[in-house]
Scaffold this active site. Structure first.
Site, PDB file in Angstrom:
ATOM      1  N   ARG A 198      -7.910  -7.625  -9.376  1.00 11.43           N
ATOM      2  CA  ARG A 198      -8.676  -8.845  -9.660  1.00 11.43           C
ATOM      3  C   ARG A 198     -10.077  -8.464 -10.142  1.00 11.43           C
ATOM      4  O   ARG A 198     -10.465  -7.301 -10.070  1.00 11.43           O
ATOM      5  CB  ARG A 198      -8.827  -9.647  -8.365  1.00 11.43           C
ATOM      6  CG  ARG A 198      -9.540  -8.841  -7.289  1.00 11.43           C
ATOM      7  CD  ARG A 198      -9.989  -9.636  -6.096  1.00 11.43           C
ATOM      8  NE  ARG A 198     -10.864  -8.846  -5.250  1.00 11.43           N
ATOM      9  CZ  ARG A 198     -10.480  -8.029  -4.267  1.00 11.43           C
ATOM     10  NH1 ARG A 198      -9.194  -7.887  -3.989  1.00 11.43           N
ATOM     11  NH2 ARG A 198     -11.366  -7.359  -3.564  1.00 11.43           N
ATOM     12  N   LYS A 254       0.825  -1.222   0.000  1.00 11.73           N
ATOM     13  CA  LYS A 254       0.000   0.000   0.000  1.00 11.73           C
ATOM     14  C   LYS A 254       0.857   1.269   0.000  1.00 11.73           C
ATOM     15  O   LYS A 254       0.456   2.292  -0.569  1.00 11.73           O
ATOM     16  CB  LYS A 254      -0.960  -0.006   1.188  1.00 11.73           C
ATOM     17  CG  LYS A 254      -1.831  -1.265   1.284  1.00 11.73           C
ATOM     18  CD  LYS A 254      -2.662  -1.522   0.041  1.00 11.73           C
ATOM     19  CE  LYS A 254      -3.109  -2.974  -0.034  1.00 11.73           C
ATOM     20  NZ  LYS A 254      -3.751  -3.351  -1.300  1.00 11.73           N
ATOM     21  N   ARG A 280     -25.520  -8.929  -1.267  1.00  8.96           N
ATOM     22  CA  ARG A 280     -24.845 -10.215  -1.037  1.00  8.96           C
ATOM     23  C   ARG A 280     -25.665 -10.986  -0.012  1.00  8.96           C
ATOM     24  O   ARG A 280     -25.827 -10.532   1.129  1.00  8.96           O
ATOM     25  CB  ARG A 280     -23.444 -10.002  -0.490  1.00  8.96           C
ATOM     26  CG  ARG A 280     -22.545  -9.244  -1.425  1.00  8.96           C
ATOM     27  CD  ARG A 280     -21.129  -9.284  -0.891  1.00  8.96           C
ATOM     28  NE  ARG A 280     -20.267  -8.400  -1.639  1.00  8.96           N
ATOM     29  CZ  ARG A 280     -18.954  -8.350  -1.499  1.00  8.96           C
ATOM     30  NH1 ARG A 280     -18.358  -9.137  -0.606  1.00  8.96           N
ATOM     31  NH2 ARG A 280     -18.223  -7.520  -2.216  1.00  8.96           N
ATOM     32  N   LYS A 326     -18.305  -5.980   2.433  1.00  7.26           N
ATOM     33  CA  LYS A 326     -19.358  -5.248   1.739  1.00  7.26           C
ATOM     34  C   LYS A 326     -20.642  -6.080   1.765  1.00  7.26           C
ATOM     35  O   LYS A 326     -20.595  -7.295   1.575  1.00  7.26           O
ATOM     36  CB  LYS A 326     -18.936  -5.004   0.286  1.00  7.26           C
ATOM     37  CG  LYS A 326     -17.741  -4.077   0.180  1.00  7.26           C
ATOM     38  CD  LYS A 326     -17.151  -4.082  -1.210  1.00  7.26           C
ATOM     39  CE  LYS A 326     -15.872  -3.249  -1.228  1.00  7.26           C
ATOM     40  NZ  LYS A 326     -15.038  -3.575  -2.400  1.00  7.26           N
TER      41      LYS A 326
END
Ligand code: MV4
Length: 451
Positions: free
Chosen positions: A292, A116, A337, A237
């Site tokens: 990804r 990072k 989800r 999330k």
């Protein structure tokens, strides 16, 4: 183009990749652990190889077994999906060394974005706004405190090897800085084997807004708009949507241009996501890049009409992107989800046998799932059962379609998050688009079943 793709993953994303391969007339190989023998990805693939016992570290994370499976079956490419080996630079390298194409960016691109602090430096060099903070990792607590004073409290201390919320500590004032700094360093060392940390200004109520990127080997890099992923719990999330209720066309153009500039800086190839924090005053900052395909990619697919997995496969085989600019956006899209978890018990996993299953449908409704009636959800992996994606002409219609779809979704045998998600759809703050990363912390009553 490839002849045969091995999918180094399981669950709904394995099925998603198999579908894209079918459309492109590419053969498929499933790999599976002993816990996934009865999984649909094994049935739907042309070929399959068992790669070990249930724990992921003994199967889906075992690089030599996956490479051996590709060699035995004659696969010429590997799609890693998300999670598992998707952002493992060593895996990408091992694929290339074994003459199998890794469907994703280069090992070097994975490495830069995985660090990072290095990613912050790369973005700074090309003028992408980053959150004010230290130019690189800091070791000395006094030096770090000096930076923190300059930045202004509150500050956040982040692990360079972290991401996704691991190894972060907030320091509210000078008094708790030394303690937070030491804690962050030792957490980073034990979690990642790397104690490097850096310090940033802490934003108290940001939105999580991320941009979908596509790049090819011919120098084309585009963005496909943003997704707002502010509804999260412990860095997981739960709901994603696009367009972001907080982004207008002008802000989209400016944030999107910054995202593309950042991806171009590392000559990015494949599908990627630039995560940004959007502050209450409209300022935005690069946070990290995910190298990804993401869980929430269908939001962008439904909003733009672009098949992101097919684009990934195309560019990995050397073809140019089939899309060169942001298409017209098709209304509004929301994804929920649905997990085998119990919100009233702190989202505790609820694996077990699915006794009844009836999926929702109708206009604007997409369901990505590997679940079927009689399937047993194993306890070894994440608890994602299904992604329900609803599109409408506007946000109002998308929310209504989502609520109706959630209410008519029958899953019996395991506890799911569907009723909780349908309560969120009717919550006044959510309906108003007034959400930030602290939304669920403030609204604890949403986790409880109304009597
Ligand atoms: C932050 C932040 C506030 N200020 N950085 C969380 C995941 C990791 N990628 C970085 N994260 C954050 N970084 C600064 N300078 C708040 C978070 C954060 C967060 C970010 C996005 C979505 C949900 C979140 C929940 C808590 C904290």
């Amino acid at each position: 183009m490839f002849k045969k793709i091995l999918i180094a993953n399981r669950g709904e994303i394995a099925l998603r990749v198999i579908r894209a391969c079918r459309e492109l007339e590419i053969e498929t190989v499933a790999v599976y652990s002993e816990a996934d023998r009865e999984s649909l990805h094994v049935r739907f693939a042309d070929d399959d190889v068992c790669i070990g016992p249930p724990p992921a570290r003994d199967s889906y994370l075992k690089i030599p077994r996956i490479i051996a499976a590709a060699e035995i079956t004659g696969a010429d490419a590997i799609h890693p999906g998300y999670g598992f080996l998707a952002e493992n630079a060593e895996f990408a390298e091992t694929c290339q060394a074994s003459n199998v194409t890794f469907i994703g960016p280069t090992a070097e691109q994975i490495r830069v974005m995985g660090d990072k602090a290095a990613a912050r430096r790369a973005m700074t060099e090309v003028g992408v706004p980053i959150i004010p903070g230290t130019p690189g990792p800091v070791e000395d607590p006094d030096e770090a405190l000096g930076f923190a004073r300059d930045i202004g409290f509150p500050v956040i201390i982040k692990a360079a090897a972290g991401g996704g919320g691991k190894g972060m500590r907030v320091a509210k004032s000078v008094d708790d800085f030394a303690r937070s700094f030491q804690l962050a360093r030792s957490e980073a060392l034990s979690a990642f084997g790397n104690g490097d940390v850096y310090v940033e200004k802490y934003l108290s109520r940001p939105r999580h807004v991320e941009f979908q990127i596509l790049g090819d080997r011919h120098g084309n890099v585009i963005h496909l708009g943003e997704r707002d992923c502010s509804v999260q719990r412990r860095h997981q999330k739960l709901i994603e949507e696009a367009p972001s209720p907080a982004v207008d066309p002008d802000l989209r153009a400016r944030m999107g241009e910054a995202a593309v500039r950042g991806a171009k800086a590392i000559e990015y190839v494949g599908a990627g996501t630039i995560e940004m924090l959007l502050d209450e005053d409209g300022s935005f900052f690069f946070m990290e890049m995910n190298t990804r395909i993401q869980v929430e990619h269908p939001v962008t697919e439904m909003l733009t009409g672009i098949d992101l997995v097919k684009e990934q496969i195309r560019v990995a085989s050397g073809e140019p992107l089939s899309v060169r600019e942001l298409p017209a956006l098709r209304g509004h899209v929301i994804e929920c989800r649905i997990n085998a978890e119990d919100p009233s018990r702190n989202f505790q996993p609820s694996p077990g046998k699915i006794e009844a299953f009836h999926p929702p449908g109708g206009p604007g409704v997409r369901l990505d799932t590997h679940v079927y009636a009689g399937y047993t959800v194993p306890p070894f992996y994440d608890s994602l059962l299904a992604k329900l994606i609803c599109q409408g002409r506007d946000r109002e219609e998308a929310m209504t379609r989502m609520r109706v779809a959630l209410e008519s979704f029958i899953i019996e045998g395991v506890t799911t998050t569907a009723p909780f998600l349908s309560r969120v759809m009717t919550h006044p703050s959510f309906r108003a688009g007034d959400i930030d990363t602290k939304f669920l912390e403030r609204e604890g009553q949403l986790m409880k079943e109304p009597v």
